[in-house]
Design a protein around this motif. Structure first.
Motif, short mmCIF file in Angstrom:
data_model
loop_
_atom_site.label_atom_id
_atom_site.label_comp_id
_atom_site.label_asym_id
_atom_site.label_seq_id
_atom_site.Cartn_x
_atom_site.Cartn_y
_atom_site.Cartn_z
N ALA A 1 0.83 -1.21 0.00
CA ALA A 1 0.00 0.00 0.00
C ALA A 1 0.87 1.25 0.00
CB ALA A 1 -0.93 -0.02 1.20
N THR A 2 1.95 1.23 0.78
CA THR A 2 2.86 2.39 0.85
C THR A 2 3.51 2.64 -0.51
OG1 THR A 2 3.30 2.00 3.19
CG2 THR A 2 4.89 3.34 1.97
N GLU A 3 3.99 1.56 -1.14
CA GLU A 3 4.63 1.71 -2.45
C GLU A 3 3.65 2.24 -3.48
OE1 GLU A 3 7.97 -1.87 -2.24
OE2 GLU A 3 5.89 -2.34 -2.78
N LEU A 4 2.41 1.79 -3.39
CA LEU A 4 1.39 2.22 -4.35
C LEU A 4 1.09 3.71 -4.20
CD1 LEU A 4 -0.24 0.58 -6.47
CD2 LEU A 4 -2.12 0.55 -4.84
N ALA B 1 -2.95 8.51 3.80
CA ALA B 1 -4.34 8.77 4.17
C ALA B 1 -5.24 8.79 2.94
CB ALA B 1 -4.43 10.10 4.92
N ALA B 2 -4.73 9.39 1.85
CA ALA B 2 -5.50 9.41 0.61
C ALA B 2 -5.72 7.98 0.11
CB ALA B 2 -4.80 10.24 -0.45
N GLY B 3 -4.69 7.14 0.25
CA GLY B 3 -4.83 5.74 -0.16
C GLY B 3 -5.87 5.01 0.65
N THR B 4 -5.87 5.24 1.97
CA THR B 4 -6.87 4.61 2.83
C THR B 4 -8.28 5.03 2.44
OG1 THR B 4 -5.29 4.51 4.66
CG2 THR B 4 -7.64 4.34 5.21
N ARG B 5 -8.46 6.35 2.22
CA ARG B 5 -9.79 6.85 1.83
C ARG B 5 -10.21 6.27 0.48
NH1 ARG B 5 -7.59 11.77 3.63
NH2 ARG B 5 -7.30 12.42 1.46
N PHE B 6 -9.26 6.18 -0.43
CA PHE B 6 -9.57 5.67 -1.77
C PHE B 6 -10.15 4.27 -1.72
CE2 PHE B 6 -7.86 3.08 -5.34
CZ PHE B 6 -8.62 3.62 -6.36
N PHE B 7 -9.49 3.36 -1.01
CA PHE B 7 -9.97 1.98 -0.98
C PHE B 7 -11.29 1.86 -0.22
CE2 PHE B 7 -5.46 1.23 -2.01
CZ PHE B 7 -5.65 0.48 -3.17
N ARG B 8 -11.49 2.70 0.77
CA ARG B 8 -12.77 2.67 1.48
C ARG B 8 -13.90 3.19 0.59
NH1 ARG B 8 -10.90 4.65 7.58
NH2 ARG B 8 -10.03 2.62 8.20
N ARG B 9 -13.61 4.18 -0.21
CA ARG B 9 -14.63 4.67 -1.15
C ARG B 9 -15.03 3.60 -2.16
NH1 ARG B 9 -15.59 10.16 -0.72
NH2 ARG B 9 -13.90 11.45 0.11
N LEU B 10 -14.10 2.69 -2.45
CA LEU B 10 -14.41 1.60 -3.38
C LEU B 10 -15.16 0.46 -2.69
CD1 LEU B 10 -11.20 1.25 -5.58
CD2 LEU B 10 -13.13 2.81 -5.82
N GLY B 11 -15.38 0.58 -1.39
CA GLY B 11 -16.13 -0.44 -0.68
C GLY B 11 -15.28 -1.48 -0.01
N PHE B 12 -13.97 -1.25 0.07
CA PHE B 12 -13.07 -2.19 0.73
C PHE B 12 -12.82 -1.74 2.16
CE2 PHE B 12 -11.73 -2.38 -3.81
CZ PHE B 12 -12.03 -3.72 -4.05
N GLU B 13 -12.70 -2.70 3.06
CA GLU B 13 -12.35 -2.38 4.44
C GLU B 13 -10.89 -1.99 4.55
OE1 GLU B 13 -14.23 -2.17 7.14
OE2 GLU B 13 -16.04 -2.61 5.98
N SER B 14 -10.07 -2.50 3.64
CA SER B 14 -8.63 -2.24 3.70
C SER B 14 -8.00 -2.49 2.34
CB SER B 14 -7.98 -3.16 4.73
OG SER B 14 -8.09 -4.51 4.30
N PHE B 15 -6.73 -2.11 2.23
CA PHE B 15 -5.95 -2.40 1.03
C PHE B 15 -5.84 -3.91 0.81
CE2 PHE B 15 -1.71 -3.62 -0.55
CZ PHE B 15 -1.79 -3.12 -1.85
#
Length: 288
Positions: free
Chosen positions: A50-53, A62-76
């Motif tokens: 996730a960090t590398e991505l 934080a933007a990565g965390t929000r992104f995956f949650r907006r897609l309906g995932f609990e986590s990366f």
């Protein structure tokens, strides 16, 4: 006044692309940068953390965390599992690796093809191969089935066998259904089902009906199809994984070529006479 909370995530369903498309318009600019990256290179979810991505997209964790949650995932990790499952099933979207240099890609491609071929040939059921060839040579009728990419290999096998014996049919024909070719098979017949991933559900239903018919069934598949082996008389599993966008089918063609040669040996003089007669007719027609 408390800041507005993020909108609720969409339902946990659909592929990665479907989720990104549904959520894209309400993503922030940074989230869209990450969305653009995973749409272009979805395999990065498997090969990168996730960090590398997020570093690659130039956005914060934080933007990565929000992104995956907006897609309906609990986590990366949940998103990564979805991509891993699609990759294992053979979706070319998730097997793409266009970032490798050409020389590296060629070397990896060759090495993987050789490895696939060696692993497949070494794992062949050696005691059964002669039995399979004899069954294909002596069956009353041989019917060969295959859908999607598997249809190519079913056609190839039929083309080889029809030069050696009659009553070899590729089913179904254009505009036909499969039922006409399944209904009258019996113990004197052999059905070959080529079922390389990704297999439509119809293939499993074919195998169930064929098994009930009493016909002997050869299943030519990849490693993921071995779960179907209890519905077949014989199963040959080929290694087809590739380092690139699409699966590699070198091992499938090699196995079918080997089977055809062994069938020719089983048929013997009758097969050679048929071949000579076909070549004679080719000459008379000026085909080749």
């Amino acid at each position: 006044m408390a800041p507005p909370s993020d909108p609720p995530p969409p339902p946990l369903s659909g592929s990665l692309e479907q989720r990104v498309a549904a959520a894209y318009e309400r993503l922030s600019p940074n989230e869209k940068r990450l969305a653009d990256l995973v749409q272009e290179f979805p395999h990065l979810l498997v090969t990168h953390s996730a960090t590398e991505l997020t570093e690659r997209a130039g956005v914060s964790k934080a933007a990565g965390t929000r992104f995956f949650r907006r897609l309906g995932f609990e986590s990366f990790e949940e998103a990564r599992k979805l991509v891993r499952d699609a990759r294992a099933w053979g979706s070319p979207v998730y097997l793409d690796d266009r970032e490798s240099g050409l020389s590296r890609a060629l070397e990896a491609h060759l090495r993987k093809d050789v490895d696939n071929l060696v692993r497949t040939i070494e794992s062949l059921p050696s005691e059964e191969i002669a039995v399979i060839a004899r069954a294909l040579a002596n069956a009353r009728r041989v019917r060969i089935f295959g859908l999607r990419n598997s249809h190519i290999f079913a056609t190839y096998l039929r083309w080889q066998l029809i030069m050696l014996r009659d009553r070899v049919v590729l089913a179904p024909g254009a505009g036909e259904t499969t039922a006409e070719y399944l209904a009258d098979l019996g113990e004197e017949d052999v059905a070959v089902v080529v079922a390389i991933r990704r297999r439509p559900p119809a293939v499993e239903r074919w195998l169930t009906i064929l098994r009930k018919s009493g016909a002997r069934v050869l299943l030519v598949t990849d490693r993921s199809g071995q779960a179907l082996r209890d519905r077949a008389t014989w199963t040959i599993a080929c290694d087809v994984r590739s380092t690139a966008l699409f699966d590699s089918y070198v091992s499938v063609l090699s196995v079918l070529n080997l089977l055809s040669s062994l069938v020719a040996s089983q048929i013997g003089a009758d097969g050679r006479r048929r071949l000579r007669r076909i070549e004679q007719v080719h000459g008379e027609l000026g085909d080749l």
